[in-house]
Every structure is written in structure tokens, then in C-alpha cells.
Design a protein around this motif. Sequence first.
Motif, mmCIF file in Angstrom:
data_model
loop_
_atom_site.group_PDB
_atom_site.id
_atom_site.type_symbol
_atom_site.label_atom_id
_atom_site.label_comp_id
_atom_site.label_asym_id
_atom_site.label_seq_id
_atom_site.Cartn_x
_atom_site.Cartn_y
_atom_site.Cartn_z
ATOM 1 N N SER A 97 0.846 -1.185 0.000
ATOM 2 C CA SER A 97 0.000 0.000 0.000
ATOM 3 C C SER A 97 0.890 1.247 0.000
ATOM 4 C CB SER A 97 -0.924 0.001 1.218
ATOM 5 O OG SER A 97 -0.149 0.027 2.390
ATOM 6 N N ILE A 98 0.386 2.298 -0.625
ATOM 7 C CA ILE A 98 1.099 3.580 -0.645
ATOM 8 C C ILE A 98 0.127 4.647 -0.164
ATOM 9 C CG2 ILE A 98 2.503 5.167 -1.995
ATOM 10 C CD1 ILE A 98 2.909 2.970 -4.039
ATOM 11 N N PRO A 99 0.128 4.929 1.127
ATOM 12 C CA PRO A 99 -0.806 5.916 1.673
ATOM 13 C C PRO A 99 -0.567 7.292 1.062
ATOM 14 C CG PRO A 99 0.259 4.664 3.436
ATOM 15 C CD PRO A 99 0.979 4.338 2.178
ATOM 16 N N GLY A 100 -1.638 8.042 0.863
ATOM 17 C CA GLY A 100 -1.502 9.424 0.379
ATOM 18 C C GLY A 100 -1.506 9.565 -1.130
ATOM 19 N N LEU A 146 -10.701 3.587 -7.136
ATOM 20 C CA LEU A 146 -9.791 4.447 -7.902
ATOM 21 C C LEU A 146 -9.346 5.648 -7.078
ATOM 22 C CD1 LEU A 146 -10.999 5.069 -11.536
ATOM 23 C CD2 LEU A 146 -8.941 3.904 -10.753
ATOM 24 N N HIS A 147 -10.253 6.078 -6.200
ATOM 25 C CA HIS A 147 -9.980 7.320 -5.478
ATOM 26 C C HIS A 147 -9.436 7.070 -4.079
ATOM 27 C CE1 HIS A 147 -11.791 9.080 -8.947
ATOM 28 N NE2 HIS A 147 -12.864 8.338 -8.765
ATOM 29 N N ARG A 148 -9.323 5.801 -3.732
ATOM 30 C CA ARG A 148 -8.669 5.481 -2.459
ATOM 31 C C ARG A 148 -7.160 5.392 -2.678
ATOM 32 N NH1 ARG A 148 -12.157 1.080 -0.091
ATOM 33 N NH2 ARG A 148 -10.211 0.239 0.723
ATOM 34 N N ASP A 152 -4.445 0.721 -0.028
ATOM 35 C CA ASP A 152 -4.524 1.047 1.397
ATOM 36 C C ASP A 152 -5.883 0.608 1.943
ATOM 37 O OD1 ASP A 152 -3.412 1.994 3.688
ATOM 38 O OD2 ASP A 152 -4.002 4.077 3.364
ATOM 39 N N GLY A 153 -5.870 -0.374 2.800
ATOM 40 C CA GLY A 153 -7.111 -0.886 3.372
ATOM 41 C C GLY A 153 -7.918 -1.748 2.408
#
Lengths: 263, 480
Positions: A97-100, A146-148, A152-153
Motif C-alpha cells: 500500500s502507498i498511503p496518500g 480508484l480514489h482510495r 490502502d485498506g
Amino acid sequence: MSGKKENSMLEIKGLCASVEGTTILRGIDLDVKAGEVHAIMGPNGSGKSTLANVLAGREDYSVDAGTVQYNGIDLLELSADERACEGIFLAFQYPVSIPGISNAYFLRTALNAVRRYRDESEVDPVDFLELVRSKMDLVGMDEKLLHRAVNDGFSGGEKKRNEILQMAVLDPKLAILDETDSGLDIDALRIVAEGVNALRKEERSIVVVTHYQRLLDYIVPDHVHVLSDGKIARSGDKSLALELEKEGYSWLQADDAKAGNNA
Amino acid sequence: MTEAEELKKIADREYEFGFVTDVESDSLPPGLDESTIRQISSRKDEPEWLLEYRLKAYRHWLTMEDPSWPKVERNAIDYQQIIYYSAPKPKKVLDSLDEVDPELIETFEKLGISLDEQKRLSGVAVDAVFDSVSVATTFSDKLAEMGIIFGSFSGAVKEHPDLVRKYMGSVVPYTDNFFAALNAAVFTDGSFCYIPPGVKCPMELSTYFRINAAGTGQFERTLIIADEKSTVSYLEGCTAPMRDENQLHAAVVELVALEDATIKYSTVQNWYPGDADGVGGIYNFVTKRGICKGARSKISWTQVETGSAVTWKYPSCVLLGDDSVGEFYSVALTNNMQQADTGTKMVHIGKRTSSTIVSKGISAGRGQNTYRGLVDVKKGATNARNFSQCDSMLLGDRCGAHTFPYIEVRNSTAKVEHEATTSKIGEDQIFYCNQRGISTEDAVSMIVNGFCKEVFSELPMEFAVEAQKLLAVSLEGSVG
């Protein structure tokens, strides 16, 4: 659907690789022609994922011997991002995951990096969204994803679908699916496999790395290879996979014992 | 090219603004005593009251100790080795840009700060401060038509002494701290801005600070007053040449927001950070504070701190007026041997005052990054609200991130929230990006920019783009 094409997509000869001083691959030979689907099977620790990662150019793995030709170029000379731009795609066993960073932004950045490499013009956000939407149906993915932030999660199934979505958008020449079936229930497995099948085409080769035969019920391979202790122990057609399903991997040890394997 | 080589390449990239401009300067010899201050004051042709103010500040400063509490390691500063006044020659009153030394114009062009008419198109009025002196202010005339005063601090002392006298030191008194006292004693110039009641300033006001001369300290003062129902957005940028010595920048910024006024203050700080081994670079010890004096007033600080060897600053808000609002959005990046100890103070005095703190610290190389913040809710601050979020990101395993959030609440109706996270850019993330065709350099900058997004969205558009580029250039260190 294939096998008749003469031109090799991927030609691996005598490939030996190690991780932190431990030798994992001990002389792999593999020839994948355009349009073919190859399955790499084998017990845990046989080197399947190592092979996938070495081909993708992961730095922790060092190549100790052998050659890899990819569409006539020396693959081992290229960095991981150059390989990706040349059309090699790895669907990860455990996508990070790549947060942000939104999934859409990430994928557009990737697509534009690949397009720049090929001297193609960059895709603007509007055209990109159109392209992505057309591919999302393929894997039955919710547009919300797509917009998360990237993976991530995401649930296990969502991550794997996301990998196939990326593959569909980036349109690789050689796709390597590393244990794409792991962590999927049977419905998710079917959807992901259908997505992959929809992406099969004459100019694209697919290498499916899997422990279990069940994925191969959906993605039917042209060739099956069984990896054991860093080498290809047997190769055959799809019936080899079925044989494995029945007998398990124990016969490999028997073969090894017969051959007096001491590695 | 391997990931490590790629990162090395990024790390080895030179500081882009490290050039020196060859202009003659009129400087005082190094050293500080009362006569230095008298000379500064007389060169600037200052009124007696200002000289008295300086001398009082100086005498107070002599009684103070150089603070040692910030979590930074640095060389002791020899205050007798610093040149306290340096001005580009010829020093005369400038009537228009045509009279500015072409070398200076060229310097600002190189920095991407166009002082000429082009700037009208982007709607930014610029006050350029070169070493200690304001060399040019654009658009003052146009702004003056609306009653807006924008120009050099020394100009304001002469033309608007009442305003300066009334507000200077009212937010940051010279007794506040060691560097504020020093600044009050020796400040040479800076920017002054006054927005009259009901006026919304039609363009971004900007000050660009440049340290050029060797051995000088830069001590500027900025004073911004937003009168009732007025609005202003203010930008500040800074660069300095590469030098082996540590140069001191000790500025004071005071903001005053009266009833229903809004001040937005944005900083992109890119002072020379020193080399990879920590030699040279600017000591950036700045006192920035705003007071929300009137009801419903608002002060918003946004800072992107990528430069300086040591950064030590806490842009703060005193929320005096009822229903006033304070905001602090910060990105601080430390690389190589850079150190930052930065954060904010939100002092809630008025009723229903609210504050927001969003701090993003990025540490790379051997950089040390500290968030230090105070949320202080006083007894009378009924129904005060605060939300704080402090996130740290680490690149590599030789850097450090530290968080010191202080919360003092003396009113039981207050609602104070604090969230903090620490994350690390992993090799796995980089490889994932690489495998999708994204280079290591782009991957790191994409991940860091994503991390800072909430802060960048507070910057004016033009600055946000600059800030993103700056982060990409400043990133260095090892991943993994």
C-alpha cells in the motif's frame, strides 16, 4: 492458440540467483514464445517467486549466472523501471500500500512513465479516466477504489483485482502473475482469472506462478513447468498440472532421491 | 542504474541557488556593541525613538542566554564575528526599477523572481530584500490607490511612523527571546504591510529574501497589519549562496489581525542547507507570531521548510478575539545533516476560539526533524477547539523524527484532539513503483508529495508548484 510462433519473447538460460548469499535458483532454462501462457508450479521454497522477482529486476536478488533475453535484449542489463517500460509486468503476490497517493493518480503516473519511455504523448486526466473505466469492468472493480490510496485498506480480493486492472491499463508484452490466486475465494478467483483471460492475446505472453492447480482450471496454460529446488524438474502440457493435483509434490522428492540430489 | 546509485545522484544534486552576485556592498565591520547599533540607525537615518528602542533591546539582549533547549546540535555563534549591516551600493533612494543595479535584477531573475512588469500577469507584488536592505518593491503605487501600504520596513518608519510605533514589538516584544531581542537591536530592513478596513488585497504580496554577502547575518522584520474586515495573502521566499560558514538569519515577523480580518502567511524557505557533511548552511532562527486581536479574525500560517542547516521556528497565533481562528500547516524536510526544530503555539484566550495544526516532517539522510508544539487554552477560553495532526516520514535508517506536543488546558469546556503517525518509505514501495515504470526518483517524490498534500493545498497555486519542485530537488538520503 499459440506455440507455433517461432519468435521467443523470453529466453532464460542457466539462470542462477541468490538472496543474501543463499542460492535459490540453480540453473533455470525457459523459453516463452509470444502469445503463450506458461505455468510455473512447485512446492513452497522451490524458487517460484524468486524467479518472478528476478525477472522483474528486484534488487535484493543477485543473478550469479545465466542469461535472460527478452525480445532480443539483455534483460539483466535493465533496471526494474526500464523493464517495466519495456513491457514486463509483475502482478505481485503481496501488493504494497502507498498511503496518500490515490490509485488513479498512481496508475496515471505509471502509464505516463511508460508512454514517455516509448516517446508517446502523456495521457491527460480526462482521457485517462475514460480508459480506466473501460478496463474496470474487466475485473469487476468498484470505481470508489480508484480514489482510495493505492492498496490502502484494500481486501485481499480488491488488491488482486487492482493488480489485474493495472495490467490491463499498462498493456504489457509479458505479464508475470505471482501467486495471484493466493488469498482469493472461489468467486474472486474466477473474476480475476476471467480478467486475465480477457487480456490473453497473440502478442502477449503470460507466466503464471502458482502453488495450486485450481487457478489453471480458469487460466488454461499452454505449458506447465514444475520447479523443485531451484531447477525445472519437469515440463509438460496442462495435464501435468492435473497430475500434480492428484499426486502432490511428494514425487519430486522421490525423483530427487533417485537422482542422488545433494544440493 | 541501481536504486542506490539513483538515490546518490539525487543526493549529490547541488543547491541550485548557491551563486554569489558580484555587487559592491557597503558594510559595517564585524562586531556588535552600542556603537554598531548607533551606526546602523544613523545610516538608515532613523528617528530617535527607534534608536532608543534598539538600544533598550540590545541592553536586554546582553542579559540573555543563547538558548540551548531546542533539540539541535550546532556550533556556538560568535556574535562579534558577524557583520550586522551590509547593503548593496550605491545606496540611494530608488524611484523606479530602472535605478536598481542590473546585477541585482539579474540575481532575482535567476531566482525566478521577476521584478519587472511581467509580474503583473501573475498578480504578485514583490518586495525584494537583498542582504539587509529592501532593493525594490513592485506595484506599490497600484496598491496605494486602494490605501494598501506595502514596501520596505525602513520606508514605513519614515512615512508611517505612527503605525510602526503602535504595532512594532506589540506581538513579539524584544524581551520575548534571545533572537527576537537581537533582531530588535540590529534589524536592518524588512517588509511592512497595512491593509485598510474593508479592503481585500487584490494580489498576493510577496517578500523575497536573499543573503549574498559573506559573513553577514540577516536580521529583517516583517510587520503586517490587517485592519477590520480586510484580507491579505502574503508569501515569503528565501535563498542564499553556498558558503562554508554558518550564516545567521534571525528574523521577526509580526502579524496583527483586527476584527473580521484574515491574514494568510505562506513561506517557502530554501536557505542554503550546508553540504552533505554538514559544513556551512544557514542558521534559521526566526520568531513568527500573529495576534488575532479582533473578534472573528483569522491567521493562517503555511510553511514549507526545505533549506537551512538548522531551522528553529514556531509560527504562532494568539487567539485573543472571540471566535478567532488560528491555523498552522507545515512541511519540514531535513536531509544530510540538516536539523529542524519547528512547530507552533496556539494560545486560546477568547471564547470559541479554534485552531488547526497540521505538521508533516520528512527526515532523510542523517537529518533530524522535531515537531514541538503548544496548545494553550486559557481560563476564559470557553468552548475552545483544537485539532492537531503530526505526521512524520522517514527515508532511510540514519535519520530521526521527534514529536513534543505540549497541551495545557485551563478550561473544562475545551476540546483538544491530537493525532500522530510515523511512516517510512520502504524498499517494497519503491520496487512496486519501479515495477510499474516509475523511476526511483519520481517514486520518492510522488510518495513524499502525497504525504504533504494537505499542506500544499493550503499554498497559493504558484507556490504549491514551486514547493513540490523544491521537495523533489531537496530529497536525498537512502531508502530502506
